[in-house]
Design an enzyme around this catalytic site. Structure first.
Site, short mmCIF file in Angstrom:
data_model
loop_
_atom_site.label_atom_id
_atom_site.label_comp_id
_atom_site.label_asym_id
_atom_site.label_seq_id
_atom_site.Cartn_x
_atom_site.Cartn_y
_atom_site.Cartn_z
N SER A 46 0.82 -1.22 0.00
CA SER A 46 0.00 0.00 0.00
C SER A 46 0.85 1.26 0.00
O SER A 46 0.46 2.28 -0.57
CB SER A 46 -0.91 -0.01 1.23
OG SER A 46 -1.82 -1.09 1.13
N TYR A 47 2.02 1.18 0.63
CA TYR A 47 2.88 2.36 0.69
C TYR A 47 3.29 2.81 -0.71
O TYR A 47 3.49 4.00 -0.97
CB TYR A 47 4.12 2.06 1.54
CG TYR A 47 5.06 3.24 1.67
CD1 TYR A 47 6.14 3.36 0.79
CD2 TYR A 47 4.83 4.23 2.60
CE1 TYR A 47 7.00 4.45 0.87
CE2 TYR A 47 5.68 5.33 2.70
CZ TYR A 47 6.77 5.44 1.82
OH TYR A 47 7.59 6.53 1.91
N GLU A 48 3.37 1.89 -1.65
CA GLU A 48 3.77 2.21 -3.03
C GLU A 48 2.61 2.73 -3.88
O GLU A 48 2.79 3.13 -5.03
CB GLU A 48 4.35 0.97 -3.71
CG GLU A 48 5.79 0.68 -3.33
CD GLU A 48 5.90 0.07 -1.94
OE1 GLU A 48 5.02 -0.72 -1.55
OE2 GLU A 48 6.86 0.41 -1.23
N VAL A 78 -4.77 -3.17 1.27
CA VAL A 78 -5.33 -3.69 2.53
C VAL A 78 -4.24 -3.63 3.59
O VAL A 78 -3.21 -4.31 3.47
CB VAL A 78 -5.82 -5.14 2.36
CG1 VAL A 78 -6.30 -5.70 3.71
CG2 VAL A 78 -6.95 -5.22 1.33
N LEU A 79 -4.48 -2.78 4.59
CA LEU A 79 -3.54 -2.66 5.71
C LEU A 79 -4.18 -3.31 6.92
O LEU A 79 -5.33 -3.01 7.25
CB LEU A 79 -3.24 -1.18 6.00
CG LEU A 79 -2.28 -0.52 5.02
CD1 LEU A 79 -2.48 0.98 5.01
CD2 LEU A 79 -0.84 -0.86 5.33
N ILE A 80 -3.45 -4.23 7.56
CA ILE A 80 -3.98 -4.90 8.75
C ILE A 80 -3.01 -4.64 9.89
O ILE A 80 -1.81 -4.86 9.75
CB ILE A 80 -4.14 -6.42 8.52
CG1 ILE A 80 -5.13 -6.67 7.36
CG2 ILE A 80 -4.62 -7.11 9.80
CD1 ILE A 80 -5.28 -8.13 6.95
N HIS A 133 3.83 0.33 12.37
CA HIS A 133 3.96 0.35 10.90
C HIS A 133 2.62 0.69 10.26
O HIS A 133 2.51 1.53 9.37
CB HIS A 133 4.43 -1.04 10.48
CG HIS A 133 5.10 -1.08 9.17
ND1 HIS A 133 5.26 -2.25 8.47
CD2 HIS A 133 5.64 -0.11 8.39
CE1 HIS A 133 5.88 -1.99 7.33
NE2 HIS A 133 6.12 -0.71 7.27
N PHE A 166 -10.74 6.24 -3.03
CA PHE A 166 -10.02 5.77 -1.84
C PHE A 166 -10.34 4.29 -1.59
O PHE A 166 -11.36 3.95 -1.00
CB PHE A 166 -10.41 6.62 -0.62
CG PHE A 166 -9.62 6.27 0.62
CD1 PHE A 166 -10.24 5.73 1.73
CD2 PHE A 166 -8.26 6.47 0.65
CE1 PHE A 166 -9.52 5.41 2.87
CE2 PHE A 166 -7.52 6.14 1.78
CZ PHE A 166 -8.15 5.61 2.89
O1 LIG Z 1 -0.26 -3.24 1.73
C1 LIG Z 1 0.27 -3.49 2.82
N1 LIG Z 1 1.60 -3.24 2.99
C2 LIG Z 1 2.20 -3.50 4.18
N2 LIG Z 1 3.52 -3.25 4.29
C3 LIG Z 1 4.39 -3.08 3.14
C4 LIG Z 1 4.47 -1.61 2.70
O2 LIG Z 1 3.24 -1.21 2.11
C5 LIG Z 1 5.59 -1.44 1.65
O3 LIG Z 1 5.30 -2.26 0.53
C6 LIG Z 1 6.95 -1.79 2.21
O4 LIG Z 1 7.16 -1.09 3.43
C7 LIG Z 1 8.08 -1.44 1.22
O5 LIG Z 1 8.03 -0.06 0.92
C8 LIG Z 1 1.46 -4.02 5.26
N3 LIG Z 1 2.04 -4.28 6.53
O6 LIG Z 1 3.26 -4.01 6.74
O7 LIG Z 1 1.33 -4.77 7.45
C9 LIG Z 1 0.06 -4.27 5.06
O8 LIG Z 1 -0.69 -4.73 5.97
N4 LIG Z 1 -0.47 -3.99 3.85
#
Ligand SMILES: O=c1[nH]c(NC[C@H](O)[C@H](O)[C@H](O)CO)c([N+](=O)[O-])c(=O)[nH]1
Length: 166
Positions: free
Chosen positions: A61-63, A90-92, A98, A123
């Site tokens: 999701s961060y990307e 989906v962030l859990i 984090h 969104f």
């Molecule tokens: O999409 C998600 N990314 C997650 N982490 C990865 C993040 O989005 C990046 O891809 C990673 O940090 C590399 O930049 C998650 N957790 O860490 O739990 C998550 O629940 N969902």
């Protein structure tokens, strides 16, 4: 009387002339796939043609914000500009902070992205405290206790593209 949730649209919008981008993260893939499927099915029911739904993925999701910007720019460069884009992640919540940092930063980045790409950015980020919450919002928990939120995102995408398109 159900109060929460997306109300009925003020009219049924014809999606037959719009191009939609879906860019989804690959974390929590089972839930992601259900959300994407729900969005596609709802948009198809509103007339969006399969060839006009372009799908891209990013690791997590961060990307999504950066990936979405590049995705939109590339489709424009190909001469096939999008009318609306649906980033899905989906962030859990885990045992660290984090979750909070990614949820907050990604939400703000997606909101402000709309100005940069000059189009609706729906969104599609689920930020859940538990896996059960995420499964329910994708409509795939055992009890089928909630509808698939991906359907709402598909409907919002069609409405925003048709109503406020360039
Ligand atoms: O999409 C998600 N990314 C997650 N982490 C990865 C993040 O989005 C990046 O891809 C990673 O940090 C590399 O930049 C998650 N957790 O860490 O739990 C998550 O629940 N969902």
């Amino acid at each position: 009387m159900a109060v929460k949730g997306l109300g009925k649209p003020d009219q049924v919008y014809d999606g037959s002339k719009i191009r939609v981008g879906i860019i989804h993260a690959r974390w929590n893939r089972v839930i992601i796939d259900a959300l994407v499927k729900g969005a596609i099915e709802r948009m198809a029911s509103l007339g969006v043609e399969e060839k006009n739904i372009i799908i891209e993925t990013v690791p997590g999701s961060y990307e999504l914000p950066w990936g979405t910007k590049r995705f939109v720019d590339r489709q424009a460069k190909l001469g096939k500009p999008l009318d609306v884009v649906i980033p899905i992640g989906v962030l859990i919540k885990g045992s660290t902070m984090h979750f909070e940092y990614i949820s907050d930063s990604t939400t703000h980045a997606l909101m402000s992205l709309q100005e940069k790409v000059d189009m609706p950015v729906i969104f599609g980020l689920l930020t859940c405290m538990t896996e059960e919450q995420a499964l329910a919002r994708a409509g795939i928990d055992e009890a089928h206790s909630m509808h698939n939120h991906g359907e709402d995102w598909g409907a919002a995408a069609v409405e925003m593209a048709v109503k406020f398109g360039k």
